[in-house]
Scaffold this motif. Structure first.
Motif, PDB file in Angstrom:
ATOM      1  N   ARG A 449       1.073  -1.207  -0.024  1.00  0.00           N
ATOM      2  CA  ARG A 449      -0.118   0.027  -0.036  1.00  0.00           C
ATOM      3  C   ARG A 449       0.945   1.330   0.201  1.00  0.00           C
ATOM      4  NH1 ARG A 449      -3.963  -1.529   5.108  1.00  0.00           N
ATOM      5  NH2 ARG A 449      -4.930  -3.446   4.416  1.00  0.00           N
ATOM      6  N   PRO A 450       0.528   2.289  -0.703  1.00  0.00           N
ATOM      7  CA  PRO A 450       1.421   3.307  -0.526  1.00  0.00           C
ATOM      8  C   PRO A 450       1.024   4.260   0.462  1.00  0.00           C
ATOM      9  CG  PRO A 450      -0.379   3.680  -2.239  1.00  0.00           C
ATOM     10  CD  PRO A 450      -0.376   2.321  -1.948  1.00  0.00           C
ATOM     11  N   SER A 451       1.865   5.008   1.046  1.00  0.00           N
ATOM     12  CA  SER A 451       1.562   5.814   2.184  1.00  0.00           C
ATOM     13  C   SER A 451       2.208   7.204   1.992  1.00  0.00           C
ATOM     14  CB  SER A 451       1.925   5.309   3.570  1.00  0.00           C
ATOM     15  OG  SER A 451       1.863   6.113   4.731  1.00  0.00           O
ATOM     16  N   SER A 452       1.449   8.208   2.516  1.00  0.00           N
ATOM     17  CA  SER A 452       2.240   9.670   2.606  1.00  0.00           C
ATOM     18  C   SER A 452       2.326  10.014   4.091  1.00  0.00           C
ATOM     19  CB  SER A 452       1.633  10.472   1.889  1.00  0.00           C
ATOM     20  OG  SER A 452       0.158  10.579   2.107  1.00  0.00           O
ATOM     21  N   ALA A 453       2.188   9.386   5.108  1.00  0.00           N
ATOM     22  CA  ALA A 453       2.006   9.681   6.458  1.00  0.00           C
ATOM     23  C   ALA A 453       3.690   9.575   7.271  1.00  0.00           C
ATOM     24  CB  ALA A 453       1.214   8.769   7.325  1.00  0.00           C
ATOM     25  N   PRO A 454       3.837  10.674   7.863  1.00  0.00           N
ATOM     26  CA  PRO A 454       5.195  10.440   8.726  1.00  0.00           C
ATOM     27  C   PRO A 454       5.257   9.266   9.458  1.00  0.00           C
ATOM     28  CG  PRO A 454       3.910  12.394   9.517  1.00  0.00           C
ATOM     29  CD  PRO A 454       3.123  11.812   8.509  1.00  0.00           C
ATOM     30  N   GLY A 455       6.352   8.874   9.907  1.00  0.00           N
ATOM     31  CA  GLY A 455       6.472   7.421  10.571  1.00  0.00           C
ATOM     32  C   GLY A 455       6.383   6.185   9.882  1.00  0.00           C
ATOM     33  N   ALA A 456       6.318   6.542   8.359  1.00  0.00           N
ATOM     34  CA  ALA A 456       6.063   5.104   7.831  1.00  0.00           C
ATOM     35  C   ALA A 456       7.363   4.430   7.719  1.00  0.00           C
ATOM     36  CB  ALA A 456       5.486   5.673   6.467  1.00  0.00           C
ATOM     37  N   THR A 474      10.233   7.838   7.702  1.00  0.00           N
ATOM     38  CA  THR A 474      10.134   9.191   7.326  1.00  0.00           C
ATOM     39  C   THR A 474       9.799   9.906   8.652  1.00  0.00           C
ATOM     40  OG1 THR A 474       7.861   8.846   7.130  1.00  0.00           O
ATOM     41  CG2 THR A 474       8.996   8.660   5.277  1.00  0.00           C
ATOM     42  N   THR A 475      10.292  11.097   8.656  1.00  0.00           N
ATOM     43  CA  THR A 475       9.945  12.162  10.063  1.00  0.00           C
ATOM     44  C   THR A 475       9.140  13.220   9.621  1.00  0.00           C
ATOM     45  OG1 THR A 475      12.210  13.144   9.361  1.00  0.00           O
ATOM     46  CG2 THR A 475      12.381  11.219  10.819  1.00  0.00           C
ATOM     47  N   THR A 476       8.938  13.600   8.288  1.00  0.00           N
ATOM     48  CA  THR A 476       7.954  14.174   8.121  1.00  0.00           C
ATOM     49  C   THR A 476       7.216  14.141   6.661  1.00  0.00           C
ATOM     50  OG1 THR A 476       9.636  15.413   6.261  1.00  0.00           O
ATOM     51  CG2 THR A 476       9.627  16.009   8.539  1.00  0.00           C
ATOM     52  N   VAL A 477       6.284  14.754   6.388  1.00  0.00           N
ATOM     53  CA  VAL A 477       5.172  14.301   5.343  1.00  0.00           C
ATOM     54  C   VAL A 477       6.036  14.551   4.065  1.00  0.00           C
ATOM     55  CG1 VAL A 477       2.888  15.049   4.303  1.00  0.00           C
ATOM     56  CG2 VAL A 477       3.311  15.177   6.687  1.00  0.00           C
ATOM     57  N   PRO A 478       5.893  13.250   3.489  1.00  0.00           N
ATOM     58  CA  PRO A 478       6.507  13.188   2.181  1.00  0.00           C
ATOM     59  C   PRO A 478       5.748  13.929   0.974  1.00  0.00           C
ATOM     60  CG  PRO A 478       5.348  11.250   2.422  1.00  0.00           C
ATOM     61  CD  PRO A 478       5.157  12.027   3.755  1.00  0.00           C
ATOM     62  N   ARG A 479       6.436  14.361  -0.281  1.00  0.00           N
ATOM     63  CA  ARG A 479       5.568  15.208  -1.124  1.00  0.00           C
ATOM     64  C   ARG A 479       4.685  14.167  -1.791  1.00  0.00           C
ATOM     65  NH1 ARG A 479       8.094  19.800  -2.285  1.00  0.00           N
ATOM     66  NH2 ARG A 479      10.047  20.394  -1.325  1.00  0.00           N
ATOM     67  N   GLY A 480       4.924  12.903  -1.946  1.00  0.00           N
ATOM     68  CA  GLY A 480       4.028  12.072  -2.561  1.00  0.00           C
ATOM     69  C   GLY A 480       3.842  10.860  -1.862  1.00  0.00           C
ATOM     70  N   ASN A 481       3.233   9.848  -2.422  1.00  0.00           N
ATOM     71  CA  ASN A 481       3.145   8.390  -1.901  1.00  0.00           C
ATOM     72  C   ASN A 481       4.574   7.824  -1.770  1.00  0.00           C
ATOM     73  OD1 ASN A 481       0.272   8.725  -1.009  1.00  0.00           O
ATOM     74  ND2 ASN A 481      -0.181   8.009  -3.237  1.00  0.00           N
ATOM     75  N   LEU A 482       4.700   7.032  -0.697  1.00  0.00           N
ATOM     76  CA  LEU A 482       5.968   6.258  -0.638  1.00  0.00           C
ATOM     77  C   LEU A 482       5.650   4.590  -0.952  1.00  0.00           C
ATOM     78  CD1 LEU A 482       7.057   7.350   2.769  1.00  0.00           C
ATOM     79  CD2 LEU A 482       8.145   8.003   0.648  1.00  0.00           C
ATOM     80  N   GLU A 483       6.463   4.167  -1.758  1.00  0.00           N
ATOM     81  CA  GLU A 483       6.474   2.593  -1.985  1.00  0.00           C
ATOM     82  C   GLU A 483       6.981   1.701  -1.198  1.00  0.00           C
ATOM     83  OE1 GLU A 483       8.084   2.480  -6.049  1.00  0.00           O
ATOM     84  OE2 GLU A 483       6.529   3.859  -7.012  1.00  0.00           O
ATOM     85  N   ARG A 484       6.739   0.584  -1.385  1.00  0.00           N
ATOM     86  CA  ARG A 484       7.316  -0.771  -0.490  1.00  0.00           C
ATOM     87  C   ARG A 484       6.894  -0.205   1.042  1.00  0.00           C
ATOM     88  NH1 ARG A 484      10.364   0.313  -4.810  1.00  0.00           N
ATOM     89  NH2 ARG A 484      11.624   1.726  -3.567  1.00  0.00           N
ATOM     90  N   VAL A 485       5.848   0.240   1.466  1.00  0.00           N
ATOM     91  CA  VAL A 485       5.443   0.609   2.684  1.00  0.00           C
ATOM     92  C   VAL A 485       5.274  -0.725   3.237  1.00  0.00           C
ATOM     93  CG1 VAL A 485       4.129   1.866   4.277  1.00  0.00           C
ATOM     94  CG2 VAL A 485       5.193   2.958   2.460  1.00  0.00           C
ATOM     95  N   PHE A 486       5.810  -1.258   4.465  1.00  0.00           N
ATOM     96  CA  PHE A 486       5.462  -2.360   5.235  1.00  0.00           C
ATOM     97  C   PHE A 486       5.141  -2.236   6.739  1.00  0.00           C
ATOM     98  CE2 PHE A 486      10.185  -2.161   5.132  1.00  0.00           C
ATOM     99  CZ  PHE A 486      10.364  -2.558   6.343  1.00  0.00           C
TER     100      PHE A 486
END
Length: 519
Positions: A449-456, A474-486
């Motif tokens: 699942r993609p995610s754009s939340a800090p702490g991913a 991640t420590t801050t909100v990313p600009r877009g969705n992150l891949e390979r979030v587990f």
């Protein structure tokens, strides 16, 4: 015939001169003080080899060897006889051939000196052989082994008595449990009030019996000193065997020293025996009591006390590995620290962890202890989605169930510092420099699942990359969705941000890691 009135190295006659006096080696042979000094200077420091029989002797200096007074006295007697004969010849002016009787006497004196020298040599060898046949050390070893056997037999007897006592209590508990179950069944199926009252009387009687059994059990456990006595005997036996092994390795004069081939055979037999005893005691020292998952689920007062006293260890074993780890109760949660190949202490309690690690629930909580300034600064709890292969791999590296773990690795770098999408990378368990982190699983592809939340928590590298076991948070909100979030940080986001700031000047490491067990 050998001339025993002169040194066999320099061929100079012995005399009263300090450097020419004969000194005897422990092997029985002799040399002059001057030659012994030269041998010490030429040989290994503190050692010399007898030039006659090639036996090595330890000595810091030549005067360490005693003067051969018998040989020196005989030589002086021969010298005096020669001087007397010389004086008599000068007085009489006799220039004739030597008297045959005098020549025979001189020859007999030389023979006597030779025989005495051989006699002293053989005497020294016999005394050394006699000392090697002394039974004192064997008797001492036999007595010590007998005392250890007596102590361990007493420990076994006490354990057998305690085991029989506990088995009796267990049998009583099974009987009481079956009676209570029967009473409960009768209460459910009773019809009339009279039947119910009769059954209640039986139930109250069984409850009183159970309370008496509880009291006896508590008193039995409280008064049991078997474990303390057993630990004392084991520790004493270990120490005594260690001292015996050290003594058996001593050099000359020990139970295994000297004596030629028979002494060496005896030494090897004793050493092998001690190794077998130590191996048996080592196996005994690692014995532990097995718990079941039911013990963790019920979590009674006794179980809680064992966990608080750090007496419970998780055991993980498969066809390739067998390892243990401490299982603790912290903030109401069961924490299994990374598994290692060190067996637990004697009389600890173990529980099989394969059920929790090989078939975990759909979600799992793991933890990382981050350290800098030489101490742990905080703990980060990470929630994993166990349907994803990267999450399963992360769990393996937090638990250490396959050998490698994140413990001891450093956080590698901070990307996009102080901007959107800032994240920190870590997890190179191979090289700890960002070039390693090989996969533990053959297939990592799945629907992430993609995610754009800090702490991913996500994988910064593609699945085919040899660094795919590294992770990013991640420590801050990313600009877009992150891949390979587990996964995601459940608690400890402040610790992650503090670590990012500390990485400007210091190295941040994962001091420890592990898994939160949910019974």
């Amino acid at each position: 015939m050998n001339n025993y009135t002169e040194c066999h190295l320099c061929f100079i006659n012995y005399d009263k001169n300090r450097k020419r006096r004969p000194r005897a080696f422990p092997c029985g042979h002799s040399s002059c003080t001057s030659c012994i000094t030269s041998l010490l200077e030429q040989g290994t420091e503190g050692h010399l080899t007898c030039p006659t029989c090639r036996v090595q002797h330890a000595s810091p200096k030549a005067t360490h060897f005693s003067i051969n007074h018998d040989l020196a006295g005989l030589i002086q007697q021969v010298r005096r006889l020669e001087e007397q004969q010389q004086q008599a010849s000068e007085i009489t002016g006799n220039q004739k051939a030597p008297n045959p009787v005098d020549a025979a006497i001189k020859e007999l004196l030389d023979l006597f000196v030779s025989l005495h020298f051989k006699l002293s040599t053989m005497t020294a060898q016999i005394e050394q052989a006699k000392s090697n046949t002394s039974q004192a050390k064997h008797q001492s070893l036999k007595n010590q082994l007998g005392e250890m056997m007596a102590d361990n037999n007493e420990a076994i007897r006490k354990k057998a008595e305690a085991e029989a006592k506990y088995q009796g209590l267990l049998d009583e508990s099974h009987t009481i449990a079956s009676h209570l179950a029967a009473v409960a069944n009768q209460l459910e199926n009773s019809v009339s009030g009279r039947e119910k009252r009769a059954i209640l009387n039986v139930a109250y009687s069984q409850i009183r019996e159970m309370k008496r059994w509880m009291k006896r059990s508590e008193e039995t456990v409280a008064s049991d000193t078997t474990a303390t006595f057993s630990n004392t005997v084991l520790k004493s036996t270990h120490n005594r065997i260690k001292r015996m092994a050290e003594n058996s390795g001593d050099g000359e004069g020990s139970a295994c020293g000297g004596g030629g081939a028979s002494g060496q055979v005896y030494c090897s037999q004793v050493t092998a025996l001690l190794e077998r005893v130590q191996h048996s005691l080592k196996r005994l020292a690692t014995c532990s009591f097995m718990l079941t998952p039911e013990n963790l689920r019920t979590m009674n007062a006794g179980m809680r006390q064992l966990l608080e006293e750090h007496k419970v260890f998780g055991l993980y074993k498969d066809s390739k590995v067998r390892c243990w780890s401490s299982l603790t109760l912290e903030n109401g949660w069961l924490h299994l620290y990374r598994l290692q190949c060190h067996p637990p202490p004697y009389q600890s309690y173990t529980i099989q962890m394969a059920h929790y690690l090989c078939a975990p629930p759909s979600s799992q909580l793991v933890f990382l202890d981050l350290a800098w300034h030489g101490r742990v600064q905080g703990r980060v709890y990470i929630h994993l989605e166990m349907r994803l292969p990267l999450a399963k791999q992360f769990l393996m590296l937090c638990s250490g169930q396959q050998g490698p773990s994140y413990a001891g690795t450093s956080l590698l770098c901070v990307n996009k510092r102080n901007s959107l999408g800032e994240y920190v990378k870590g997890g190179d368990y191979n090289n700890n420099d960002g070039t390693g982190g090989a996969s533990l699983l053959p297939h990592l592809q799945a629907k992430y699942r993609p995610s754009s939340a800090p702490g991913a928590v996500w994988g910064p590298f593609r699945f085919e990359d040899p660094r795919v076991a590294q992770f990013a948070i991640t420590t801050t909100v990313p600009r877009g969705n992150l891949e390979r979030v587990f996964g995601s940080v459940e608690w400890g986001m402040g610790v992650v941000r503090a670590a990012v700031n500390a990485m400007k000047k210091h190295t941040v490491t994962v001091r420890e890691c592990g898994v939160v067990i949910r019974p």
